[in-house]
Design a protein around this motif. Structure first.
Motif, PDB file in Angstrom:
ATOM      1  N   PHE A  52       3.196   1.509  14.908  1.00  0.00           N
ATOM      2  CA  PHE A  52       2.287   1.187  13.798  1.00  0.00           C
ATOM      3  C   PHE A  52       2.257   2.318  12.781  1.00  0.00           C
ATOM      4  CE2 PHE A  52      -1.852   1.073  11.729  1.00  0.00           C
ATOM      5  CZ  PHE A  52      -1.932  -0.252  11.338  1.00  0.00           C
ATOM      6  N   VAL A  53       2.164   3.538  13.258  1.00  0.00           N
ATOM      7  CA  VAL A  53       2.115   4.692  12.343  1.00  0.00           C
ATOM      8  C   VAL A  53       3.427   4.799  11.564  1.00  0.00           C
ATOM      9  CG1 VAL A  53       1.978   7.209  12.197  1.00  0.00           C
ATOM     10  CG2 VAL A  53       0.435   5.955  13.711  1.00  0.00           C
ATOM     11  N   VAL A  54       4.542   4.672  12.257  1.00  0.00           N
ATOM     12  CA  VAL A  54       5.851   4.805  11.607  1.00  0.00           C
ATOM     13  C   VAL A  54       6.039   3.765  10.508  1.00  0.00           C
ATOM     14  CG1 VAL A  54       8.337   4.582  11.968  1.00  0.00           C
ATOM     15  CG2 VAL A  54       6.956   5.884  13.594  1.00  0.00           C
ATOM     16  N   LYS A  55       5.623   2.533  10.770  1.00  0.00           N
ATOM     17  CA  LYS A  55       5.913   1.436   9.846  1.00  0.00           C
ATOM     18  C   LYS A  55       4.876   1.261   8.742  1.00  0.00           C
ATOM     19  CE  LYS A  55       7.279  -3.434   9.738  1.00  0.00           C
ATOM     20  NZ  LYS A  55       8.462  -3.127   8.912  1.00  0.00           N
ATOM     21  N   PHE A  56       3.589   1.524   9.035  1.00  0.00           N
ATOM     22  CA  PHE A  56       2.546   1.092   8.107  1.00  0.00           C
ATOM     23  C   PHE A  56       1.677   2.202   7.497  1.00  0.00           C
ATOM     24  CE2 PHE A  56       3.057  -2.592  11.026  1.00  0.00           C
ATOM     25  CZ  PHE A  56       3.561  -3.493  10.103  1.00  0.00           C
ATOM     26  N   VAL A  57       1.488   3.311   8.170  1.00  0.00           N
ATOM     27  CA  VAL A  57       0.482   4.280   7.732  1.00  0.00           C
ATOM     28  C   VAL A  57       1.039   5.175   6.625  1.00  0.00           C
ATOM     29  CG1 VAL A  57      -0.991   6.207   8.434  1.00  0.00           C
ATOM     30  CG2 VAL A  57      -0.653   4.261   9.967  1.00  0.00           C
ATOM     31  N   PRO A  58       0.348   5.269   5.462  1.00  0.00           N
ATOM     32  CA  PRO A  58       0.809   6.128   4.368  1.00  0.00           C
ATOM     33  C   PRO A  58       0.410   7.583   4.591  1.00  0.00           C
ATOM     34  CG  PRO A  58      -1.199   5.022   3.712  1.00  0.00           C
ATOM     35  CD  PRO A  58      -0.861   4.502   5.096  1.00  0.00           C
ATOM     36  N   GLU A  59       1.108   8.491   3.941  1.00  0.00           N
ATOM     37  CA  GLU A  59       0.729   9.902   3.959  1.00  0.00           C
ATOM     38  C   GLU A  59      -0.138  10.183   2.733  1.00  0.00           C
ATOM     39  OE1 GLU A  59      -0.455  12.950   4.926  1.00  0.00           O
ATOM     40  OE2 GLU A  59       1.241  12.619   6.309  1.00  0.00           O
ATOM     41  N   THR A  60      -1.321  10.717   2.952  1.00  0.00           N
ATOM     42  CA  THR A  60      -2.287  10.934   1.871  1.00  0.00           C
ATOM     43  C   THR A  60      -2.625  12.405   1.664  1.00  0.00           C
ATOM     44  OG1 THR A  60      -4.067  10.530   3.461  1.00  0.00           O
ATOM     45  CG2 THR A  60      -3.344   8.659   2.134  1.00  0.00           C
ATOM     46  N   LYS A  61      -1.924  13.276   2.336  1.00  0.00           N
ATOM     47  CA  LYS A  61      -2.201  14.720   2.229  1.00  0.00           C
ATOM     48  C   LYS A  61      -2.142  15.189   0.776  1.00  0.00           C
ATOM     49  CE  LYS A  61       0.997  17.724   3.030  1.00  0.00           C
ATOM     50  NZ  LYS A  61       2.009  18.632   3.587  1.00  0.00           N
ATOM     51  N   ASN A  62      -3.202  15.866   0.340  1.00  0.00           N
ATOM     52  CA  ASN A  62      -3.289  16.493  -0.984  1.00  0.00           C
ATOM     53  C   ASN A  62      -3.302  15.512  -2.152  1.00  0.00           C
ATOM     54  OD1 ASN A  62      -3.472  19.094   0.042  1.00  0.00           O
ATOM     55  ND2 ASN A  62      -1.268  19.439  -0.027  1.00  0.00           N
ATOM     56  N   LEU A  63      -3.391  14.221  -1.892  1.00  0.00           N
ATOM     57  CA  LEU A  63      -3.481  13.245  -2.976  1.00  0.00           C
ATOM     58  C   LEU A  63      -4.940  13.103  -3.414  1.00  0.00           C
ATOM     59  CD1 LEU A  63      -1.143  10.348  -1.757  1.00  0.00           C
ATOM     60  CD2 LEU A  63      -0.598  12.215  -3.336  1.00  0.00           C
ATOM     61  N   GLU A  64      -5.145  12.919  -4.714  1.00  0.00           N
ATOM     62  CA  GLU A  64      -6.487  12.613  -5.210  1.00  0.00           C
ATOM     63  C   GLU A  64      -6.811  11.154  -4.900  1.00  0.00           C
ATOM     64  OE1 GLU A  64      -8.784  14.443  -6.294  1.00  0.00           O
ATOM     65  OE2 GLU A  64      -7.739  16.350  -6.657  1.00  0.00           O
ATOM     66  N   LEU A  65      -8.085  10.846  -4.784  1.00  0.00           N
ATOM     67  CA  LEU A  65      -8.489   9.476  -4.445  1.00  0.00           C
ATOM     68  C   LEU A  65      -8.006   8.471  -5.482  1.00  0.00           C
ATOM     69  CD1 LEU A  65     -12.137   9.982  -3.115  1.00  0.00           C
ATOM     70  CD2 LEU A  65      -9.981  10.005  -1.856  1.00  0.00           C
ATOM     71  N   GLU A  66      -7.886   8.905  -6.732  1.00  0.00           N
ATOM     72  CA  GLU A  66      -7.441   7.997  -7.788  1.00  0.00           C
ATOM     73  C   GLU A  66      -5.965   7.629  -7.650  1.00  0.00           C
ATOM     74  OE1 GLU A  66     -11.083   8.969  -8.145  1.00  0.00           O
ATOM     75  OE2 GLU A  66      -9.683  10.653  -8.339  1.00  0.00           O
ATOM     76  N   GLN A  67      -5.214   8.370  -6.845  1.00  0.00           N
ATOM     77  CA  GLN A  67      -3.817   8.030  -6.593  1.00  0.00           C
ATOM     78  C   GLN A  67      -3.670   6.964  -5.504  1.00  0.00           C
ATOM     79  OE1 GLN A  67      -2.814  12.476  -6.310  1.00  0.00           O
ATOM     80  NE2 GLN A  67      -0.862  11.609  -7.000  1.00  0.00           N
ATOM     81  N   MET A  68      -4.751   6.625  -4.825  1.00  0.00           N
ATOM     82  CA  MET A  68      -4.679   5.651  -3.736  1.00  0.00           C
ATOM     83  C   MET A  68      -4.419   4.229  -4.238  1.00  0.00           C
ATOM     84  SD  MET A  68      -4.973   7.774  -1.341  1.00  0.00           S
ATOM     85  CE  MET A  68      -5.566   9.454  -1.123  1.00  0.00           C
ATOM     86  N   ASP A  69      -4.561   3.996  -5.559  1.00  0.00           N
ATOM     87  CA  ASP A  69      -4.216   2.693  -6.117  1.00  0.00           C
ATOM     88  C   ASP A  69      -2.782   2.316  -5.790  1.00  0.00           C
ATOM     89  OD1 ASP A  69      -6.632   2.034  -7.183  1.00  0.00           O
ATOM     90  OD2 ASP A  69      -6.190   2.742  -9.199  1.00  0.00           O
ATOM     91  N   ASP A  70      -1.903   3.312  -5.685  1.00  0.00           N
ATOM     92  CA  ASP A  70      -0.496   3.040  -5.419  1.00  0.00           C
ATOM     93  C   ASP A  70      -0.309   2.323  -4.082  1.00  0.00           C
ATOM     94  OD1 ASP A  70       0.047   4.342  -7.762  1.00  0.00           O
ATOM     95  OD2 ASP A  70       0.556   6.252  -6.814  1.00  0.00           O
ATOM     96  N   PHE A  71      -1.161   2.610  -3.106  1.00  0.00           N
ATOM     97  CA  PHE A  71      -1.017   1.998  -1.784  1.00  0.00           C
ATOM     98  C   PHE A  71      -1.464   0.540  -1.777  1.00  0.00           C
ATOM     99  CE2 PHE A  71      -1.836   6.563  -0.429  1.00  0.00           C
ATOM    100  CZ  PHE A  71      -0.485   6.848  -0.344  1.00  0.00           C
ATOM    101  N   SER A  72      -2.379   0.169  -2.667  1.00  0.00           N
ATOM    102  CA  SER A  72      -2.838  -1.219  -2.714  1.00  0.00           C
ATOM    103  C   SER A  72      -1.930  -2.076  -3.588  1.00  0.00           C
ATOM    104  CB  SER A  72      -4.272  -1.307  -3.250  1.00  0.00           C
ATOM    105  OG  SER A  72      -4.314  -0.943  -4.615  1.00  0.00           O
ATOM    106  N   ASN A  73      -1.054  -1.432  -4.337  1.00  0.00           N
ATOM    107  CA  ASN A  73      -0.117  -2.162  -5.175  1.00  0.00           C
ATOM    108  C   ASN A  73       1.237  -2.273  -4.510  1.00  0.00           C
ATOM    109  OD1 ASN A  73      -1.869  -2.567  -7.502  1.00  0.00           O
ATOM    110  ND2 ASN A  73      -1.738  -0.359  -7.806  1.00  0.00           N
TER     111      ASN A  73
END
Length: 504
Positions: free
Chosen positions: A483-504
């Motif tokens: 599950f981690v290998v296939k689906f989980v994104p890396e969010t280290k040091n990203l601002e919360l406003e960059q999380m839009d990329d994961f929903s798109n």
């Protein structure tokens, strides 16, 4: 095309802003806000140890069977599902800090009420409903609040503080419970030691009552701390209270780049209504967005690896391994020390190594430890208990007992340093601003529902075969690797406003 360009522009701006290190004073205030929210973890640990103390006393006073006692203890976890489900969405309306304040008040009232239930199981369940809702709400809102107030480069560590406080709550309340039991005179007849009366502050109450009153004292600390910290700046901007939000950002980020941060947050919310469970659906409206499913998967897997079976029934497990009742309690405290070492290690690494690598190391280590424990349990001599059920007897095999204990400590270390805190780090940060409240509610509800399922089924599974039960948990740990290998994104040091990329 314009949407894509705007998203790329925001991503570049976020990268620049993330590289801007807030001044020391601002970082100190961000830590203070995180500490206040993390008291929810302290409350969880405190309450769980009070439940460990009250189990035998509750059975003695109410005359209830072990099945009803098990349900009563687990009922608080079930009501936490409701609290978690309501907290995130409600926080979009009244604020993240307001949820913390309401939860603290519920802790105080419900824990005090529990201490004076007499011999009424019905009253115990009523107060567990409210304390469970408070627990679910407080534990679920903390990651969102901390993520929205913390600098990106230390967000993982600050969200993990809640897990650290949880473990401290277990350890401190465990020592407090031991001290009260040691100080209390022996009760008459066959009454459990937790029913012994202890005179403190002019009151002569049973030990289990003092345990719950100590939880109420913790709730008061949580209330005061919650009233002293600011509201989430992202909630304030979503509600049009930009001036207040700017003040909070100045306090937690410093003067540098605050205007750019306000603009970026506003743009991430622009054109979208914040919150609402409908916002979690994809564009066709027929399914949840992929990132929401990732959150649900993380929340479920975190519990289905079986950690709370050990957490709630640690004494029982150690007794099965071959330790006596008194030694088993001491071993539970040893496990707590292992958890403290693990969470400190995880906090130091999460913002340096990243979320995904630590989750993978944790999954692999848990799988190995669970397989090792299962082999020990399945190959050990089986003895029949009073009810005729077979269980492994390790008392006559010191080598097996030592191996089981080492494997159990390895499992706890791996979980407490990775999946325990990092799942909540991701839940608090990986959802876009406009989804965070509702998505956190859903993921938090799933986590607590999975917690309840494990708590309720473990005694049944253990009675069937504790070795085979560990095999089932090992299978879940193996599943978590993929599950981690296939689906989980890396969010280290990203601002919360960059999380839009994961929903798109």
């Amino acid at each position: 095309m314009s949407t894509s360009r705007s998203r790329e522009t925001r991503s570049r701006e976020s990268t620049v802003l993330a590289a801007t290190r807030p001044p020391h004073a601002a970082r100190r205030r961000a830590v203070q806000a995180a500490l206040a929210a993390s008291i929810s973890g302290l409350m969880f640990g405190w309450d769980a140890m009070a439940l460990n103390v009250v189990k035998n006393a509750l059975q003695f006073h109410t005359g209830s069977g072990s099945g009803l006692i098990g349900f009563a203890v687990a009922f608080g976890v079930l009501s936490a599902v409701l609290g978690a489900f309501l907290a995130g969405r409600l926080s979009d309306r009244i604020g993240r800090r307001a949820i913390m304040v309401v939860s603290a008040v519920l802790f105080i009232v419900a824990s005090t009420g529990t201490a004076f239930i007499g011999d009424s199981m019905a009253l115990f369940l009523v107060w567990r409903l409210f304390s469970g809702m408070a627990m679910g709400a407080a534990m679920t809102i903390a990651p969102a609040y901390v993520s929205e107030t913390a600098p990106a480069d230390m967000r993982g560590m600050l969200v993990s503080l809640r897990q650290f406080m949880l473990i401290i709550g277990l350890f401190v309340c465990g020592l407090l419970g031991d001290a009260m039991l040691a100080a209390a005179p022996s009760p008459a007849g066959d009454a459990p030691l937790s029913t012994a009366r202890l005179g403190l502050l002019g009151l002569h109450l049973e030990v289990w009552q003092w345990a719950f009153l100590s939880v109420a004292a913790g709730g008061l600390i949580y209330l005061i701390a919650s009233l002293l910290v600011p509201e989430s700046p992202r909630f304030l901007i979503a509600r049009g209270r930009v001036k207040e939000a700017r003040g909070v950002l100045v306090r937690t980020l410093g003067e540098t780049s605050v205007d750019a941060r306000v603009q970026e947050i506003s743009e991430s919310l622009g054109g979208h209504s914040i919150g609402g469970f409908r916002s979690l659906l994809n564009r066709s409206g027929t399914n949840l967005q992929r990132i929401v499913w990732v959150g649900i998967g993380l929340a479920a897997l975190q519990q289905l690896v079986g950690i709370n079976a050990i957490f709630y029934y640690a004494t029982t497990i150690f007794s099965t391994i071959g330790f006596g009742e008194q030694a088993a309690l001491q071993q539970t405290l040893i496990l707590t020390a292992v958890k403290i070492a693990a969470i400190v290690t995880g906090m130091l690494l999460v913002d340096r190594v990243g979320r995904r690598p630590l989750l993978l190391v944790g999954s692999i280590s848990m799988f190995a430890a669970l397989v090792m424990t299962a082999v020990v349990m399945l190959t050990a001599p089986q003895v029949a208990g009073p009810d005729g059920a077979l269980s492994p007897d390790l008392a006559g095999s010191p080598g097996r007992a030592a191996l089981a204990l080492v494997a159990l400590c390895l499992y706890v270390f791996a979980y407490a340093g990775t999946w325990g805190p990092i799942m909540w780090v991701l839940i608090g940060e990986m959802f876009p601003n406009r989804l965070r409240g509702a998505a956190t509610s859903v993921a938090g509800g799933v986590e607590w529902a999975s917690n309840f399922a494990v708590t309720l089924t473990f005694p049944v599974l253990a009675a069937w075969s504790i070795g085979s039960t560990y095999v089932l948990y090992a299978a879940v740990a193996l599943l978590s690797i993929g599950f981690v290998v296939k689906f989980v994104p890396e969010t280290k040091n990203l601002e919360l406003e960059q999380m839009d990329d994961f929903s798109n």
